[in-house]
Write a protein that holds these residues in place. Structure first.
Motif, PDB file in Angstrom:
ATOM      1  N   VAL A 156     144.309  65.208 103.959  1.00 13.75           N
ATOM      2  CA  VAL A 156     143.009  65.568 104.542  1.00 13.75           C
ATOM      3  C   VAL A 156     142.141  64.320 104.676  1.00 13.75           C
ATOM      4  O   VAL A 156     141.493  64.098 105.707  1.00 13.75           O
ATOM      5  N   VAL A 157     142.135  63.484 103.643  1.00 10.82           N
ATOM      6  CA  VAL A 157     141.360  62.242 103.662  1.00 10.82           C
ATOM      7  C   VAL A 157     141.792  61.363 104.834  1.00 10.82           C
ATOM      8  O   VAL A 157     140.958  60.857 105.594  1.00 10.82           O
ATOM      9  N   ILE A 158     143.095  61.199 105.001  1.00  8.78           N
ATOM     10  CA  ILE A 158     143.605  60.374 106.098  1.00  8.78           C
ATOM     11  C   ILE A 158     143.181  60.963 107.442  1.00  8.78           C
ATOM     12  O   ILE A 158     142.695  60.250 108.328  1.00  8.78           O
ATOM     13  N   GLY A 159     143.321  62.276 107.590  1.00  8.80           N
ATOM     14  CA  GLY A 159     142.930  62.930 108.838  1.00  8.80           C
ATOM     15  C   GLY A 159     141.461  62.752 109.149  1.00  8.80           C
ATOM     16  O   GLY A 159     141.075  62.515 110.306  1.00  8.80           O
ATOM     17  N   GLU A 160     140.625  62.856 108.126  1.00  8.38           N
ATOM     18  CA  GLU A 160     139.180  62.683 108.331  1.00  8.38           C
ATOM     19  C   GLU A 160     138.851  61.268 108.781  1.00  8.38           C
ATOM     20  O   GLU A 160     138.020  61.063 109.678  1.00  8.38           O
ATOM     21  N   GLU A 161     139.487  60.288 108.162  1.00  4.46           N
ATOM     22  CA  GLU A 161     139.169  58.895 108.496  1.00  4.46           C
ATOM     23  C   GLU A 161     139.686  58.514 109.878  1.00  4.46           C
ATOM     24  O   GLU A 161     139.020  57.792 110.617  1.00  4.46           O
ATOM     25  N   VAL A 162     140.856  58.996 110.230  1.00  2.00           N
ATOM     26  CA  VAL A 162     141.388  58.752 111.576  1.00  2.00           C
ATOM     27  C   VAL A 162     140.440  59.343 112.627  1.00  2.00           C
ATOM     28  O   VAL A 162     140.118  58.711 113.636  1.00  2.00           O
ATOM     29  N   SER A 163     139.962  60.555 112.369  1.00  5.94           N
ATOM     30  CA  SER A 163     139.066  61.231 113.315  1.00  5.94           C
ATOM     31  C   SER A 163     137.697  60.567 113.348  1.00  5.94           C
ATOM     32  O   SER A 163     137.097  60.409 114.426  1.00  5.94           O
TER      33      SER A 163
END
Length: 248
Positions: A72-79
């Motif tokens: 989730v953290v990775i997805g948030e930062e990519v977005s």
């Protein structure tokens, strides 16, 4: 602002590492990637070195057995950074779980460690030109022939399709059984008869490679069947909740 209580200090430390990596290794090149329609494989290898790929995979297969919130953290930062081509989510949250949950020990040992390092990039091939998202309507077939299956058919709109080294292919092993005749196979993209078609242009996610795939008499080792023959639709339904969460 209401404070977020979902993440702990370890998650936030990880977030800072992810953000710094993306700001240095992705943001300056995103415009170029959008023009090219693909993110270079070198970026995947660098991400693997940092532990950003498949962190949920068990330690015995090279991961760290992390909880879903790391993804989730990775997805948030990519977005947050507006990066349209990082296909790590599908690789990590969709492809790897199919292999870890349903694959034989041989398949897990063969593929998961290299997915963790970024040496192998994963995709999943469900959608077909004539079937859309109707999984029961797939026409791609896999016919048992001794110690192999012979795979024929085509897929489209496949995320990571150009970069992929392995693809989980949804195919009919018994067309007469409908949903109960669907099976899943791990197919290596350098197999004879496997062809990557056009890298499709899209309205958004321009840096994400999204491809057509073609299979003409591709010989897939029987051991590359995921789980049991005819159980593919069940496996797809079991994994969909996490897939939907990741997409959201």
């Amino acid at each position: 602002m209401i404070p977020r209580t979902l993440f702990n200090s370890d998650h936030e430390t990880f977030r800072a590492t992810v953000r710094k990596f993306l700001e240095n290794e992705a943001v300056p090149f995103n415009e170029e990637w959008e023009q090219q329609g693909v993110v270079p494989k070198e970026v995947w290898l660098k991400a693997g070195e940092q532990g950003f790929l498949c962190p949920m995979v068990s330690e015995e297969y090279g991961g760290i057995g992390a909880d879903f919130l790391y993804s989730v953290v990775i997805g948030e930062e990519v977005s947050r950074l507006g990066l349209t081509g990082i296909g790590w989510g599908l690789h990590t949250e969709i492809v790897a779980p199919y292999i870890e949950h349903n694959g034989s020990e041989t398949l897990k040992q063969k593929y998961l460690p290299k997915m963790v390092t970024g040496e192998m990039i994963g995709a999943i091939a469900m959608t077909e030109p004539g079937a859309g998202s109707d999984l029961q309507g797939v026409k791609t077939s896999a016919v048992k022939d001794g110690d192999h299956y012979i795979l024929n058919g085509s897929k489209t709109f496949i995320t990571n399709g150009q970069n992929a080294d392995i693809v989980i292919v949804v195919a009919k092993t018994d067309p007469s059984k409908g949903a109960k005749g669907i099976s899943l196979f791990v197919v290596e993209t350098d197999s004879e008869g496997f062809e990557k078609g056009t890298n499709l242009k899209k309205v958004g996610m321009k840096a994400q490679d999204t491809s057509e795939l073609f299979f003409q008499d591709v010989k897939v080792p029987a051991e590359n069947l995921l789980g049991e023959e005819g159980m593919g639709f069940i496996y797809l339904m079991q994994e969909l909740p996490q897939e939907r969460l990741g997409i959201a």
